[in-house]
Design a protein around this motif. Structure first.
Motif, PDB file in Angstrom:
ATOM      1  N   ASP A   1       0.927  -1.218  -0.038  1.00  9.13           N
ATOM      2  CA  ASP A   1      -0.071  -0.066   0.093  1.00  9.13           C
ATOM      3  C   ASP A   1       1.015   1.193   0.068  1.00  9.13           C
ATOM      4  N   LYS A   2       2.124   1.001  -0.321  1.00  5.49           N
ATOM      5  CA  LYS A   2       3.105   1.957  -0.430  1.00  5.49           C
ATOM      6  C   LYS A   2       2.940   2.857  -1.712  1.00  5.49           C
ATOM      7  N   VAL A   3       2.509   4.224  -1.706  1.00  6.15           N
ATOM      8  CA  VAL A   3       2.437   4.715  -3.216  1.00  6.15           C
ATOM      9  C   VAL A   3       3.966   4.751  -3.754  1.00  6.15           C
ATOM     10  N   GLY A   4       4.043   4.126  -4.917  1.00  9.57           N
ATOM     11  CA  GLY A   4       5.298   4.261  -5.596  1.00  9.57           C
ATOM     12  C   GLY A   4       5.835   2.844  -5.669  1.00  9.57           C
ATOM     13  N   CYS A   5       5.204   1.908  -5.005  1.00  3.49           N
ATOM     14  CA  CYS A   5       5.821   0.617  -4.970  1.00  3.49           C
ATOM     15  C   CYS A   5       5.500   0.102  -6.372  1.00  3.49           C
ATOM     16  N   VAL A   6       6.305  -0.945  -6.598  1.00  2.00           N
ATOM     17  CA  VAL A   6       6.215  -1.688  -7.855  1.00  2.00           C
ATOM     18  C   VAL A   6       5.809  -3.377  -7.911  1.00  2.00           C
ATOM     19  N   ARG A   7       4.767  -3.541  -8.723  1.00  2.00           N
ATOM     20  CA  ARG A   7       4.469  -4.965  -8.608  1.00  2.00           C
ATOM     21  C   ARG A   7       4.784  -5.867  -9.789  1.00  2.00           C
ATOM     22  N   ARG A   8       5.941  -6.930  -9.550  1.00  3.63           N
ATOM     23  CA  ARG A   8       6.141  -7.695 -10.865  1.00  3.63           C
ATOM     24  C   ARG A   8       5.336  -8.853 -10.809  1.00  3.63           C
ATOM     25  N   PHE A   9       4.608  -9.118 -11.684  1.00  2.00           N
ATOM     26  CA  PHE A   9       3.892 -10.370 -11.687  1.00  2.00           C
ATOM     27  C   PHE A   9       3.825 -11.014 -13.136  1.00  2.00           C
TER      28      PHE A   9
ATOM     29  N   SER B   1       4.403 -14.563 -19.549  1.00  2.45           N
ATOM     30  CA  SER B   1       4.618 -13.121 -19.604  1.00  2.45           C
ATOM     31  C   SER B   1       4.751 -12.482 -18.434  1.00  2.45           C
ATOM     32  N   GLU B   2       5.827 -11.546 -18.143  1.00  6.26           N
ATOM     33  CA  GLU B   2       5.954 -10.675 -17.048  1.00  6.26           C
ATOM     34  C   GLU B   2       5.511  -9.324 -17.252  1.00  6.26           C
ATOM     35  N   LEU B   3       5.244  -8.500 -16.169  1.00  4.72           N
ATOM     36  CA  LEU B   3       4.477  -7.207 -16.239  1.00  4.72           C
ATOM     37  C   LEU B   3       5.263  -6.522 -15.120  1.00  4.72           C
ATOM     38  N   ARG B   4       5.225  -5.207 -15.142  1.00  2.00           N
ATOM     39  CA  ARG B   4       5.495  -4.343 -13.873  1.00  2.00           C
ATOM     40  C   ARG B   4       4.551  -3.315 -13.923  1.00  2.00           C
ATOM     41  N   GLU B   5       3.792  -3.094 -12.534  1.00  2.00           N
ATOM     42  CA  GLU B   5       3.134  -2.004 -12.376  1.00  2.00           C
ATOM     43  C   GLU B   5       3.391  -0.988 -11.181  1.00  2.00           C
ATOM     44  N   GLN B   6       3.056   0.172 -11.293  1.00  4.00           N
ATOM     45  CA  GLN B   6       3.216   0.935 -10.202  1.00  4.00           C
ATOM     46  C   GLN B   6       2.353   1.631  -9.738  1.00  4.00           C
ATOM     47  N   LEU B   7       2.047   1.618  -8.269  1.00  3.42           N
ATOM     48  CA  LEU B   7       1.092   2.172  -7.746  1.00  3.42           C
ATOM     49  C   LEU B   7       1.248   3.590  -7.653  1.00  3.42           C
ATOM     50  N   LEU B   8       0.327   4.305  -8.251  1.00  2.19           N
ATOM     51  CA  LEU B   8       0.553   6.004  -8.086  1.00  2.19           C
ATOM     52  C   LEU B   8      -0.206   6.574  -7.212  1.00  2.19           C
ATOM     53  N   THR B   9      -1.476   6.253  -6.829  1.00  3.88           N
ATOM     54  CA  THR B   9      -2.093   6.653  -5.793  1.00  3.88           C
ATOM     55  C   THR B   9      -3.040   5.625  -5.010  1.00  3.88           C
ATOM     56  N   LEU B  10      -3.116   5.898  -3.991  1.00  2.00           N
ATOM     57  CA  LEU B  10      -4.167   4.963  -3.015  1.00  2.00           C
ATOM     58  C   LEU B  10      -4.632   6.107  -1.984  1.00  2.00           C
ATOM     59  N   SER B  11      -6.081   5.928  -2.163  1.00  2.00           N
ATOM     60  CA  SER B  11      -6.870   6.718  -0.963  1.00  2.00           C
ATOM     61  C   SER B  11      -7.833   5.701  -0.228  1.00  2.00           C
TER      62      SER B  11
ATOM     63  N   ALA C   1      -9.884   6.856   2.137  1.00  5.29           N
ATOM     64  CA  ALA C   1     -11.101   7.707   2.151  1.00  5.29           C
ATOM     65  C   ALA C   1     -11.991   7.562   0.939  1.00  5.29           C
ATOM     66  N   ASP C   2     -11.145   7.794  -0.306  1.00  4.19           N
ATOM     67  CA  ASP C   2     -11.851   7.653  -1.297  1.00  4.19           C
ATOM     68  C   ASP C   2     -12.159   6.213  -2.028  1.00  4.19           C
ATOM     69  N   MET C   3     -11.525   5.350  -1.242  1.00  2.43           N
ATOM     70  CA  MET C   3     -11.708   3.923  -1.906  1.00  2.43           C
ATOM     71  C   MET C   3     -11.351   3.734  -3.390  1.00  2.43           C
ATOM     72  N   ALA C   4     -10.069   4.245  -3.729  1.00  2.19           N
ATOM     73  CA  ALA C   4      -9.643   4.423  -4.991  1.00  2.19           C
ATOM     74  C   ALA C   4      -8.081   4.340  -4.961  1.00  2.19           C
ATOM     75  N   PHE C   5      -7.525   3.874  -6.231  1.00  2.00           N
ATOM     76  CA  PHE C   5      -6.093   3.797  -6.306  1.00  2.00           C
ATOM     77  C   PHE C   5      -6.105   3.981  -7.993  1.00  2.00           C
ATOM     78  N   SER C   6      -4.635   4.352  -8.183  1.00  2.00           N
ATOM     79  CA  SER C   6      -4.543   4.441  -9.764  1.00  2.00           C
ATOM     80  C   SER C   6      -2.896   3.695  -9.770  1.00  2.00           C
ATOM     81  N   TYR C   7      -2.607   3.171 -10.938  1.00  2.00           N
ATOM     82  CA  TYR C   7      -1.389   2.634 -11.269  1.00  2.00           C
ATOM     83  C   TYR C   7      -0.941   2.981 -12.657  1.00  2.00           C
ATOM     84  N   CYS C   8       0.133   2.521 -13.161  1.00  2.00           N
ATOM     85  CA  CYS C   8       0.486   2.687 -14.407  1.00  2.00           C
ATOM     86  C   CYS C   8       1.487   1.301 -14.780  1.00  2.00           C
TER      87      CYS C   8
END
Length: 144
Positions: free
Chosen positions: A42-50, A56-66, A68-75
């Motif tokens: 849940d650390k903004v900026g963390c990267v998941r590798r899966f 196939s392998e992908l990497r995504e980064q957590l950009l926001t997590l709230s 209060a808003d029950m929302a998150f974004s990633y790239c």
């Protein structure tokens, strides 16, 4: 963009989705997942590798997590699929008259010329609709 309604309280659905590294527990396309460098999921900026079930392998980064808003974004940082500049947003909201959850999942991305429709359908159906159905199954829910 896709959305759905889940027949469960929003807090219960958020508990499942909030774990940025938990998608391998419920999404059928994801074989395994780890957070790089041992960061909390849940650390903004963390990267998941899966890995997907096809290897196939992908990497995504957590950009926001709230919470209060029950929302998150990633790239997407790395992917074998040409989803360029991919940024996704997930948001939950309570459906208060029935104690259900509204789940909105959207993204923006660029594609190579001529592949827009193919890749838009792939994301909407394989990833998003597949995710909706998988969370329903994971939580033991019926369709709303």
């Amino acid at each position: 963009m896709k959305s759905t309604v889940l027949n469960a309280p929003v807090e219960a659905v958020w508990e499942v989705l909030r774990d940025f590294n938990g998608h391998d527990e419920w999404h059928p396309a994801v074989a395994d997942s780890v957070i790089d460098r041992g960061h909390p999921s849940d650390k903004v900026g963390c990267v998941r590798r899966f890995h997907l079930t096809d290897g196939s392998e992908l990497r995504e980064q957590l950009l926001t997590l709230s919470d209060a808003d029950m929302a998150f974004s990633y790239c997407l940082l790395e992917t074998p699929v040409p989803l360029l500049n991919y940024v996704a947003h997930v948001r939950l909201a309570p459906v208060t008259d029935r104690d259900m959850t509204f789940w909105h999942w959207e993204c923006r991305f660029d594609t190579p010329a001529g592949r827009e429709a193919e890749l838009k359908t792939m994301v909407a159906e394989n990833i998003y609709q597949g995710g909706f159905d998988a969370v329903r199954d994971f939580m033991g829910l019926e369709a709303a």
